[in-house]
Every structure is written in C-alpha cells, then in structure tokens.
Design a protein around this motif. Sequence first.
Motif, PDB file in Angstrom:
ATOM      1  N   PHE A   1      12.170  47.163  49.781  1.00 19.76           N
ATOM      2  CA  PHE A   1      12.239  45.713  49.873  1.00 19.76           C
ATOM      3  C   PHE A   1      13.663  45.269  49.577  1.00 19.76           C
ATOM      4  CE2 PHE A   1       7.945  46.812  48.702  1.00 19.76           C
ATOM      5  CZ  PHE A   1       7.161  45.966  49.465  1.00 19.76           C
ATOM      6  N   GLU A   2      14.110  44.222  50.240  1.00 21.26           N
ATOM      7  CA  GLU A   2      15.397  43.607  49.930  1.00 21.26           C
ATOM      8  C   GLU A   2      15.189  42.123  49.746  1.00 21.26           C
ATOM      9  OE1 GLU A   2      18.480  44.577  52.707  1.00 21.26           O
ATOM     10  OE2 GLU A   2      18.717  46.581  51.873  1.00 21.26           O
ATOM     11  N   THR A   3      15.854  41.578  48.710  1.00 18.72           N
ATOM     12  CA  THR A   3      15.723  40.157  48.418  1.00 18.72           C
ATOM     13  C   THR A   3      16.882  39.668  47.563  1.00 18.72           C
ATOM     14  OG1 THR A   3      14.217  38.451  47.595  1.00 18.72           O
ATOM     15  CG2 THR A   3      14.349  40.492  46.315  1.00 18.72           C
ATOM     16  N   THR A   4      17.176  38.400  47.691  1.00 17.04           N
ATOM     17  CA  THR A   4      18.099  37.743  46.763  1.00 17.04           C
ATOM     18  C   THR A   4      17.309  36.847  45.815  1.00 17.04           C
ATOM     19  OG1 THR A   4      18.451  35.954  48.337  1.00 17.04           O
ATOM     20  CG2 THR A   4      20.059  37.756  48.366  1.00 17.04           C
ATOM     21  N   ASP A   5      15.996  36.824  45.994  1.00 18.97           N
ATOM     22  CA  ASP A   5      15.118  35.945  45.226  1.00 18.97           C
ATOM     23  C   ASP A   5      13.981  36.779  44.625  1.00 18.97           C
ATOM     24  OD1 ASP A   5      13.235  34.076  44.352  1.00 18.97           O
ATOM     25  OD2 ASP A   5      13.486  32.772  46.099  1.00 18.97           O
ATOM     26  N   LEU A   6      14.124  37.155  43.355  1.00 22.14           N
ATOM     27  CA  LEU A   6      13.115  38.019  42.734  1.00 22.14           C
ATOM     28  C   LEU A   6      11.754  37.339  42.620  1.00 22.14           C
ATOM     29  CD1 LEU A   6      15.131  39.925  39.981  1.00 22.14           C
ATOM     30  CD2 LEU A   6      14.228  40.813  42.135  1.00 22.14           C
ATOM     31  N   ALA A   7      11.726  36.020  42.481  1.00 24.49           N
ATOM     32  CA  ALA A   7      10.438  35.321  42.438  1.00 24.49           C
ATOM     33  C   ALA A   7       9.722  35.457  43.788  1.00 24.49           C
ATOM     34  CB  ALA A   7      10.638  33.851  42.079  1.00 24.49           C
ATOM     35  N   ALA A   8      10.458  35.314  44.882  1.00 20.42           N
ATOM     36  CA  ALA A   8       9.852  35.479  46.215  1.00 20.42           C
ATOM     37  C   ALA A   8       9.318  36.897  46.382  1.00 20.42           C
ATOM     38  CB  ALA A   8      10.868  35.146  47.302  1.00 20.42           C
ATOM     39  N   TYR A   9      10.072  37.892  45.921  1.00 19.75           N
ATOM     40  CA  TYR A   9       9.614  39.289  45.976  1.00 19.75           C
ATOM     41  C   TYR A   9       8.328  39.447  45.164  1.00 19.75           C
ATOM     42  CZ  TYR A   9       9.189  44.058  44.252  1.00 19.75           C
ATOM     43  OH  TYR A   9       8.700  45.278  43.872  1.00 19.75           O
ATOM     44  N   TYR A  10       8.323  38.899  43.960  1.00 16.33           N
ATOM     45  CA  TYR A  10       7.149  38.999  43.095  1.00 16.33           C
ATOM     46  C   TYR A  10       5.908  38.416  43.786  1.00 16.33           C
ATOM     47  CZ  TYR A  10       4.005  38.365  39.175  1.00 16.33           C
ATOM     48  OH  TYR A  10       2.905  38.402  38.363  1.00 16.33           O
ATOM     49  N   PHE A  11       6.066  37.265  44.428  1.00 13.10           N
ATOM     50  CA  PHE A  11       4.934  36.631  45.098  1.00 13.10           C
ATOM     51  C   PHE A  11       4.442  37.486  46.267  1.00 13.10           C
ATOM     52  CE2 PHE A  11       6.642  32.242  43.672  1.00 13.10           C
ATOM     53  CZ  PHE A  11       6.157  32.465  42.388  1.00 13.10           C
ATOM     54  N   VAL A  12       5.359  38.106  47.012  1.00 11.10           N
ATOM     55  CA  VAL A  12       4.968  39.014  48.100  1.00 11.10           C
ATOM     56  C   VAL A  12       4.137  40.166  47.535  1.00 11.10           C
ATOM     57  CG1 VAL A  12       5.851  40.748  49.731  1.00 11.10           C
ATOM     58  CG2 VAL A  12       6.810  38.437  49.720  1.00 11.10           C
ATOM     59  N   ILE A  13       4.595  40.744  46.435  1.00  7.13           N
ATOM     60  CA  ILE A  13       3.876  41.879  45.844  1.00  7.13           C
ATOM     61  C   ILE A  13       2.511  41.445  45.316  1.00  7.13           C
ATOM     62  CG2 ILE A  13       3.928  43.643  44.028  1.00  7.13           C
ATOM     63  CD1 ILE A  13       5.855  44.065  46.478  1.00  7.13           C
TER      64      ILE A  13
END
Length: 108
Positions: free
Chosen positions: A60-72
């Motif tokens: 996964f690649e992201t600049t927004d850890l909250a967005a990553y967390y929600f995806v997971i």
Amino acid sequence: MTWTIFMLLRATPHWLGHSITERDSIAVDCLAQAGLNDHVSMRFYDAEAFSGTCSDVAVFETTDLAAYYFVIERLRNTPLFAKPYFDVIDIIPALENGHQAFQQAERA
C-alpha cells in the motif's frame, strides 16, 4: 511523506480451493468494498515460490495514514480476511529514503 506499507499474507486452503477465475472475482469485489482511492493505492505480489513464510505481499502507498487505516478496516470485513482467505503474517510500514527527509528537516 509517502508511506509504503508492506502487508505479508499467507493464502489459506479456503482461497486455494477456488479456481483462478473465482479468486479473481472475489478479489475484485473485496477490493471494491475496501474503497481504495486517490489517497491509498495497492499493488499485489506473489511470493509463494520464494518464501516459506508468506505467499503474497500487498503493498500500500499513502500520504494519509487515516485513509489507509479506513481502507484496512473495510478490507478486514471482507472475505479476504474474515473467511479468512488470507492470514496477515506481518505489516511493515516504511518511508522510502526517510533518512533523507530527516536530514533535510534537521537542516531547515
């Protein structure tokens, strides 16, 4: 900063019992439910021929850890992890050339 998160996965017999066509369909449905978007991208790598620990690696690649967390959070409610079709072996967050960003910040 762009985060790269390596998720080491092991396919379960539930997953391997499906045909390749069925696996592709399940994966497409589950990833759609996860809501990957402009803030979170994912690539998938096969590793079973090279590792006894994990069979696959989701990157996964992201600049927004909250967005990553929600995806997971959404992804873990899909059959990929809820059935489970895959076991999560490890999650490794990393910053590409993080030391360089640190050095630049220290100079500023």
